[in-house]
Design an enzyme around this catalytic site. Structure first.
Site, mmCIF file in Angstrom:
data_model
loop_
_atom_site.group_PDB
_atom_site.id
_atom_site.type_symbol
_atom_site.label_atom_id
_atom_site.label_comp_id
_atom_site.label_asym_id
_atom_site.label_seq_id
_atom_site.Cartn_x
_atom_site.Cartn_y
_atom_site.Cartn_z
ATOM 1 N N ASN A 9 0.873 -1.181 0.000
ATOM 2 C CA ASN A 9 0.000 0.000 0.000
ATOM 3 C C ASN A 9 0.907 1.227 0.000
ATOM 4 O O ASN A 9 1.469 1.580 1.030
ATOM 5 C CB ASN A 9 -0.897 -0.035 1.244
ATOM 6 C CG ASN A 9 -1.745 1.215 1.370
ATOM 7 O OD1 ASN A 9 -1.890 1.974 0.411
ATOM 8 N ND2 ASN A 9 -2.313 1.436 2.548
ATOM 9 N N LYS A 11 0.158 4.242 -0.250
ATOM 10 C CA LYS A 11 -0.496 5.436 0.309
ATOM 11 C C LYS A 11 -0.294 6.633 -0.633
ATOM 12 O O LYS A 11 -0.308 6.449 -1.840
ATOM 13 C CB LYS A 11 0.008 5.713 1.728
ATOM 14 C CG LYS A 11 -0.062 4.461 2.599
ATOM 15 C CD LYS A 11 0.032 4.726 4.052
ATOM 16 C CE LYS A 11 0.010 3.405 4.797
ATOM 17 N NZ LYS A 11 -0.174 3.528 6.210
ATOM 18 N N HIS A 102 -9.837 1.303 4.942
ATOM 19 C CA HIS A 102 -8.549 1.488 5.631
ATOM 20 C C HIS A 102 -8.758 2.480 6.783
ATOM 21 O O HIS A 102 -9.516 3.441 6.655
ATOM 22 C CB HIS A 102 -7.511 2.022 4.632
ATOM 23 C CG HIS A 102 -6.119 1.975 5.185
ATOM 24 N ND1 HIS A 102 -5.671 2.872 6.118
ATOM 25 C CD2 HIS A 102 -5.095 1.122 4.943
ATOM 26 C CE1 HIS A 102 -4.408 2.572 6.428
ATOM 27 N NE2 HIS A 102 -4.036 1.508 5.734
ATOM 28 N N GLU A 104 -7.064 4.834 7.878
ATOM 29 C CA GLU A 104 -6.769 6.243 7.571
ATOM 30 C C GLU A 104 -7.970 6.904 6.893
ATOM 31 O O GLU A 104 -8.227 8.082 7.085
ATOM 32 C CB GLU A 104 -5.504 6.341 6.696
ATOM 33 C CG GLU A 104 -4.252 6.095 7.529
ATOM 34 C CD GLU A 104 -3.056 5.577 6.754
ATOM 35 O OE1 GLU A 104 -3.092 5.571 5.511
ATOM 36 O OE2 GLU A 104 -2.080 5.155 7.407
ATOM 37 N N GLU A 177 -5.815 -4.995 10.869
ATOM 38 C CA GLU A 177 -4.823 -3.932 11.024
ATOM 39 C C GLU A 177 -5.111 -3.134 12.287
ATOM 40 O O GLU A 177 -5.874 -2.147 12.248
ATOM 41 C CB GLU A 177 -4.901 -2.982 9.834
ATOM 42 C CG GLU A 177 -4.597 -3.633 8.507
ATOM 43 C CD GLU A 177 -3.955 -2.625 7.567
ATOM 44 O OE1 GLU A 177 -2.816 -2.857 7.168
ATOM 45 O OE2 GLU A 177 -4.586 -1.605 7.276
ATOM 46 N N GLY A 183 1.838 2.500 10.962
ATOM 47 C CA GLY A 183 2.757 3.636 10.825
ATOM 48 C C GLY A 183 3.485 4.012 12.106
ATOM 49 O O GLY A 183 4.119 5.064 12.184
ATOM 50 N N SER A 220 2.897 -1.818 10.530
ATOM 51 C CA SER A 220 4.347 -1.776 10.776
ATOM 52 C C SER A 220 5.079 -3.061 10.373
ATOM 53 O O SER A 220 6.069 -3.443 11.009
ATOM 54 C CB SER A 220 4.647 -1.428 12.239
ATOM 55 O OG SER A 220 4.236 -0.108 12.513
HETATM 56 P P1 PGA Z 1 2.295 0.569 7.797
HETATM 57 O O1 PGA Z 1 0.870 0.731 7.102
HETATM 58 O O2 PGA Z 1 2.909 -0.690 7.259
HETATM 59 O O3 PGA Z 1 3.057 1.803 7.380
HETATM 60 O O4 PGA Z 1 2.083 0.494 9.258
HETATM 61 C C1 PGA Z 1 0.004 -0.335 7.009
HETATM 62 C C2 PGA Z 1 -1.171 0.008 6.160
HETATM 63 O O5 PGA Z 1 -1.131 0.807 5.243
HETATM 64 O O6 PGA Z 1 -2.225 -0.507 6.367
#
Ligand code: PGA
Length: 263
Positions: A9, A11, A102, A104, A177, A183, A220
């Protein structure tokens, strides 16, 4: 070990298509060379999907385990919805997967469980595979409410999928998640992730009668900890955010190499 799924992902990165092309070609070239590894799904920003789809079809058409996914979509297939991208558009340009719900998007765009339920249905309706993200926040985990939170999300997000929907055939990916792990560099203990995966599996099997699904962990994940997740038979793969474009994409290649070694 059966093939695991690794989702990148990206982002809101990288800033230019030039960089996106470099990351993409590096991962696809690695997959082309090894020809055995995991199922790889790259989810770039919308604007890079079409040119990357062209690269995939022209330079890497022999790869059948390397796919494109979108990070989001709208819940209608067409109409006057300024700024939106439909599942139909995604399908037409060769995208096969869509991340839905997601954390976010739940947080920054106030996406409710109802919105997510509609998006999930729209994705399945058009024949794409949704990657539904669920997970609790830190205070919910500390209070021991994480199972309840995930159960409620699943019930609300899958509510339009009745038994008549043909879910026996449709494919679904659910990514557990935990929000506190996204993150932050703090990842969930693989044993705890397995416990949650067993719980989710029961809900999908018993309540929704869904047969064809995969369960991933995200939060992470990087080249240092991925091994601990992929070794668990209950974990079908991982959703990698930050590490999928770290060090100009090098960390992602390390991730793919580790996945290959475990096969
Ligand atoms: P990350 O993000 O690996 O940076 O923690 C995970 C995600 O986008 O779901």
């Amino acid at each position: 070990m059966k093939n695991k799924i690794i989702i990148a992902n990206w982002k809101m990165a990288p800033n230019s298509f030039k960089e996106a092309r470099v990351f993409f070609r590096a991962a696809a070239n690695y997959a082309k060379k090894t020809q055995k590894g995991a199922e790889i799904i790259v989810a770039p920003p919308f604007v890079y999907l079409e040119p990357l789809s062209k690269i995939l079809n022209s330079e890497f058409y022999i790869l059948n385990s390397f796919k494109l996914g979108a990070q989001d979509c709208f819940w209608e297939q067409q109409g006057a919805y300024t700024g939106e991208i439909s599942p139909l558009m995604l399908k037409n340009l060769g995208c096969e997967y869509v991340i839905v719900g997601h954390s976010e998007r739940r947080k920054y765009y106030n996406e409710t469980d109802e919105i997510i339920a509609k998006k999930l249905k729209a994705v399945l309706d058009i024949g794409l595979t949704p990657i539904l993200c669920v997970g609790e926040n830190l205070s919910e985990r500390k209070k021991g409410r994480h199972f309840n939170v995930v159960k409620k999300q699943l019930e609300k997000n899958l509510k339009y999928l009745t038994m008549n929907y043909g879910l026996e055939k449709a494919a679904l990916i659910v990514a557990y998640e935990p929000i506190w792990a996204i993150g932050t560099g703090i990842f969930c203990n693989p044993k705890d992730a397995v416990e949650m995966h067993r719980f989710i599996k029961n809900i999908l099997n018993l309540k929704f009668k869904i047969k064809n699904f995969k369960l991933l962990y995200g939060g992470s994940v990087d080249s240092k900890n991925i091994d601990g997740f992929l070794r668990q038979p209950e974990i079908d793969g991982v959703l990698v955010g930050g590490a999928s474009i770290k060090e100009g994409g090098k960390d992602f290649i390390k991730i793919l190499k580790i996945a290959d070694k475990l096969l």
